[in-house]
Design an enzyme around this catalytic site. Structure first.
Site, PDB file in Angstrom:
ATOM      1  N   ASP A   1      -0.342   4.715   0.982  1.00 12.92           N
ATOM      2  CA  ASP A   1      -0.585   5.780   2.323  1.00 12.92           C
ATOM      3  C   ASP A   1      -0.244   5.110   3.539  1.00 12.92           C
ATOM      4  O   ASP A   1      -1.127   3.804   3.838  1.00 12.92           O
ATOM      5  CB  ASP A   1      -1.920   6.097   2.247  1.00 12.92           C
ATOM      6  CG  ASP A   1      -2.247   7.151   0.573  1.00 12.92           C
ATOM      7  OD1 ASP A   1      -1.378   7.636   0.498  1.00 12.92           O
ATOM      8  OD2 ASP A   1      -3.304   6.666   0.263  1.00 12.92           O
TER       9      ASP A   1
ATOM     10  N   ASP B   1       1.068  -1.288  -0.129  1.00 15.40           N
ATOM     11  CA  ASP B   1      -0.145   0.026  -0.209  1.00 15.40           C
ATOM     12  C   ASP B   1       0.910   1.325  -0.113  1.00 15.40           C
ATOM     13  O   ASP B   1       1.952   1.167   0.579  1.00 15.40           O
ATOM     14  CB  ASP B   1      -1.160  -0.081   1.282  1.00 15.40           C
ATOM     15  CG  ASP B   1      -1.950   1.337   1.411  1.00 15.40           C
ATOM     16  OD1 ASP B   1      -2.204   1.681   0.429  1.00 15.40           O
ATOM     17  OD2 ASP B   1      -1.893   1.688   2.634  1.00 15.40           O
TER      18      ASP B   1
END
Length: 197
Positions: free
Chosen positions: A11, A9
């Site tokens: 963020d 991922d």
């Protein structure tokens, strides 16, 4: 060596997003939430240790980015790719060259013998905890040893080595985490979002 797949991922795993977004004063903004500010995702700082972690893990995993972008912020989709290119390069030498997936439902990208490292269970991340698919969601930062600076790189390398001994990826990560007495992720029902999310 047969490399398993590792999806990361952006963020709060590669990009220090929430720290910045939570500090924004929305008083003068024309949008409802900080993640809707045009251009906000382009120049965010990397999570401490993230760049070095990727450079180490590329020897053990086939790497991919799997991230979401706010639907109400069209620039975020472009800005996230620009961020990846700025920090990892934009040519075939990049560990993420043509391996960036932006989707609102990350479970659609579940892949056999693959791990998703994501800090939150949302947008289908928790759906990677799938024994049938032999995929696993690892929650970044859930335990003290689960960050780039505190041991996650070593845990993932150890997992890749156990995987190459013939175990599936879930068996490999379960063995490594059990050996270190670490939980792979927390309770998805009790996860607390930021106030503006």
């Amino acid at each position: 060596m047969n490399k398993p797949k590792l999806f990361l991922d952006m963020d709060n795993v590669l990009v220090d997003t929430l720290l910045i977004l939570n500090a924004i004063d929305m008083g003068g903004e024309t949008v409802a939430k900080p993640d809707q500010i045009p251009g906000i995702f382009r120049d965010l700082p990397p999570v401490p240790g993230a760049i070095d972690a990727v450079n180490k893990l590329r020897d053990y995993y086939e790497l991919y980015i799997l991230s979401t972008a706010p639907w109400q912020n069209a620039s975020a989709w472009q800005d996230k790719l620009i961020w990846v290119q700025h920090h990892f390069g934009d040519d075939e030498k990049s560990p993420f060259y043509k391996r960036v997936i932006l989707a609102h439902d990350k479970s659609l990208s579940r892949t056999p013998e693959a791990i998703l490292v994501d800090d939150r269970p949302y947008h289908g991340a928790s759906g990677w905890d799938d024994a049938t698919m032999d995929s696993q969601w690892v929650q970044y930062g859930y335990e003290p040893k689960m960050t780039w600076q505190t041991g996650l790189v070593e845990l993932l390398i150890e997992t890749a080595e156990v995987f190459n001994d013939g175990d599936g990826i879930r068996n490999a990560i379960d063995k490594v985490m059990d050996d270190h007495n670490i939980a792979v992720h927390g309770d998805t029902e009790k996860f607390v979002k930021a106030a503006w999310e």
